[in-house]
Design an enzyme around this catalytic site. Structure first.
Site, mmCIF file in Angstrom:
data_model
loop_
_atom_site.group_PDB
_atom_site.id
_atom_site.type_symbol
_atom_site.label_atom_id
_atom_site.label_comp_id
_atom_site.label_asym_id
_atom_site.label_seq_id
_atom_site.Cartn_x
_atom_site.Cartn_y
_atom_site.Cartn_z
ATOM 1 N N SER A 63 0.801 -1.242 0.000
ATOM 2 C CA SER A 63 0.000 0.000 0.000
ATOM 3 C C SER A 63 0.826 1.281 0.000
ATOM 4 O O SER A 63 0.269 2.357 -0.232
ATOM 5 C CB SER A 63 -0.938 0.030 1.196
ATOM 6 O OG SER A 63 -1.989 -0.869 1.006
ATOM 7 N N LYS A 66 0.449 3.212 -3.051
ATOM 8 C CA LYS A 66 -0.746 4.035 -3.299
ATOM 9 C C LYS A 66 -0.401 5.532 -3.256
ATOM 10 O O LYS A 66 -1.125 6.351 -3.803
ATOM 11 C CB LYS A 66 -1.824 3.723 -2.255
ATOM 12 C CG LYS A 66 -2.390 2.294 -2.336
ATOM 13 C CD LYS A 66 -3.277 2.019 -1.127
ATOM 14 C CE LYS A 66 -3.860 0.620 -1.123
ATOM 15 N NZ LYS A 66 -4.519 0.311 0.177
ATOM 16 N N TYR A 188 -3.987 -2.567 -10.286
ATOM 17 C CA TYR A 188 -3.879 -2.362 -8.833
ATOM 18 C C TYR A 188 -2.926 -3.395 -8.203
ATOM 19 O O TYR A 188 -2.055 -3.040 -7.399
ATOM 20 C CB TYR A 188 -5.277 -2.449 -8.204
ATOM 21 C CG TYR A 188 -5.244 -2.446 -6.692
ATOM 22 C CD1 TYR A 188 -5.047 -1.263 -5.976
ATOM 23 C CD2 TYR A 188 -5.397 -3.625 -5.958
ATOM 24 C CE1 TYR A 188 -5.000 -1.257 -4.584
ATOM 25 C CE2 TYR A 188 -5.348 -3.628 -4.572
ATOM 26 C CZ TYR A 188 -5.146 -2.443 -3.892
ATOM 27 O OH TYR A 188 -5.082 -2.444 -2.521
ATOM 28 N N TYR A 240 -5.132 3.877 7.961
ATOM 29 C CA TYR A 240 -6.508 3.356 8.035
ATOM 30 C C TYR A 240 -7.110 3.589 9.415
ATOM 31 O O TYR A 240 -7.075 4.714 9.905
ATOM 32 C CB TYR A 240 -6.527 1.859 7.639
ATOM 33 C CG TYR A 240 -5.616 1.577 6.483
ATOM 34 C CD1 TYR A 240 -5.934 2.054 5.205
ATOM 35 C CD2 TYR A 240 -4.405 0.911 6.639
ATOM 36 C CE1 TYR A 240 -5.086 1.834 4.133
ATOM 37 C CE2 TYR A 240 -3.558 0.688 5.570
ATOM 38 C CZ TYR A 240 -3.898 1.151 4.325
ATOM 39 O OH TYR A 240 -3.058 0.945 3.276
ATOM 40 N N VAL A 258 1.281 -3.815 3.777
ATOM 41 C CA VAL A 258 1.240 -5.125 4.442
ATOM 42 C C VAL A 258 2.503 -5.961 4.198
ATOM 43 O O VAL A 258 2.622 -7.062 4.735
ATOM 44 C CB VAL A 258 -0.023 -5.960 4.094
ATOM 45 C CG1 VAL A 258 -1.265 -5.351 4.703
ATOM 46 C CG2 VAL A 258 -0.167 -6.158 2.593
HETATM 47 O O1 DON Z 1 -4.957 -4.815 -1.580
HETATM 48 C C1 DON Z 1 -4.346 -5.312 -0.640
HETATM 49 O O2 DON Z 1 -4.925 -5.873 0.283
HETATM 50 C C2 DON Z 1 -2.833 -5.195 -0.641
HETATM 51 N N1 DON Z 1 -2.327 -5.307 -1.971
HETATM 52 C C3 DON Z 1 -2.369 -3.912 -0.049
HETATM 53 C C4 DON Z 1 -2.900 -3.670 1.349
HETATM 54 C C5 DON Z 1 -1.965 -2.926 2.226
HETATM 55 O O3 DON Z 1 -0.774 -2.881 2.030
HETATM 56 C C6 DON Z 1 -2.561 -2.332 3.464
HETATM 57 N N2 DON Z 1 -1.560 -1.649 4.265
HETATM 58 N N3 DON Z 1 -1.169 -1.686 5.342
#
Ligand code: DON
Length: 304
Positions: A63, A66, A188, A240, A258
């Site tokens: 993320s 993003k 994405y 978040y 993550v």
């Molecule tokens: O879409 C997802 O769930 C992952 N590719 C990215 C989520 C993420 O990194 C949330 N961050 N802490």
């Protein structure tokens, strides 16, 4: 200030957290990563660089990427993107579907997954060769032509990406995706699969500490006001449903992923990144959060 010593102290003082939390397991490729890694890197705007641990090892930035897609979309289209995605903290998990339906397909902010899917959709409509151009953009900010997607990670997330697939379909049903659901998801997942090291991340994020100007090329990619707003979004939405906790304990705009990475900036001063793969229940690195808290507490350098 002896920044190298501060970083070494942080490594020692957070070592006991190494076994706390769990590596992300809903993306099979990430479940294979050892939780033992720890890296930290600090780039100052005056050109100095301090680092220790696994600071040169690349990991999945997830993320954190993003921020790059949002920055690119704001640079291309300005404020108009905020007709399709809001700028409010969600108070819900990064992959929550709950608000999206009753708020009629307008995601709360560009950092929750739903918001990032809308931003990616905007880039798909805007760019001729979206994947290539996005990668070129990140490489330009990084001053490094070797930054890449990891196709295994992207494919692995796609296979088990049930929540994101549901979310993209929900967005489409509300008319807030203009491209094909499949194309948006593919872009994405590739965005999230970008790999960088702590040193590469802290260098790259200097642009957001520098009012939108890339320090090593002097190119301006965002106006001063756009850079301010992007940092404000990192401060209020970058973690978040833990954005309040991160602000309270660390006091810097930042973004987590993550893969266990976190990067934070202090405008006009520095960019700091950390990597420790084990996550808390909100999807943020346990040891990484503590490391950043110790940094701002020891140095007194935060926005507050
Ligand atoms: O879409 C997802 O769930 C992952 N590719 C990215 C989520 C993420 O990194 C949330 N961050 N802490």
């Amino acid at each position: 200030m002896n920044f190298q010593q501060v970083l070494e102290e942080i490594v020692a003082e957070t070592a006991s957290l190494e076994k706390e939390g769990n590596v992300a397991n809903y993306i099979p490729e990430l479940a294979k990563v050892s939780p033992d890694h720890f890296g930290i890197s600090l780039h100052l705007l005056n050109g100095k660089h301090y680092r220790t641990g696994d600071s040169e090892m690349r990991f999945s930035i997830q993320s954190i990427a993003k921020v790059f897609s949002l920055s690119m979309a704001i640079g291309l289209l300005g404020e108009s993107i905020f007709q399709r995605v809001d700028v409010e903290p969600s108070g819900t998990a990064f992959n929550s579907l709950l608000q999206l339906d009753y708020e009629e397909g307008i995601p709360r902010n560009p950092f929750i997954n739903a918001g990032a899917l809308v931003v990616v959709d905007i880039l798909l409509s805007e760019l001729k060769d979206p994947q290539k151009e996005l990668l070129q953009y990140v490489r330009k900010l990084a001053g490094n032509q070797e930054i890449n997607f990891n196709d295994y990670v992207a494919a692995s997330e796609k296979v088990e990406g049930y929540r994101n697939i549901a979310m993209a379909n929900l967005l489409k049903s509300h008319g807030n995706l203009h491209n094909k659901v499949e194309d948006v998801l593919d872009f994405y997942f590739r965005l999230c699969s970008i790999e960088m090291s702590c040193s590469e991340l802290s260098k790259t994020f200097l642009v957001y500490a520098h009012h939108g100007r890339i320090p090593h090329t002097r190119e301006k990619i965002l106006t001063k006001s756009q850079a301010k707003r992007l940092n404000a979004l990192m401060q209020t939405c970058g973690f978040y449903d833990e954005a309040g906790e991160f602000s309270y304990k660390v006091g810097l705009p930042g973004k987590s992923g993550v893969g266990g990475g976190i990067v934070a900036v202090l405008p006009e001063k520095f960019s700091l990144s950390v990597w420790s793969p084990a996550l808390n229940k909100k999807g943020n690195s346990v040891r990484g959060m503590k490391a950043l808290e110790l940094f701002t507490t020891k140095t007194g350098l935060s926005v507050f």
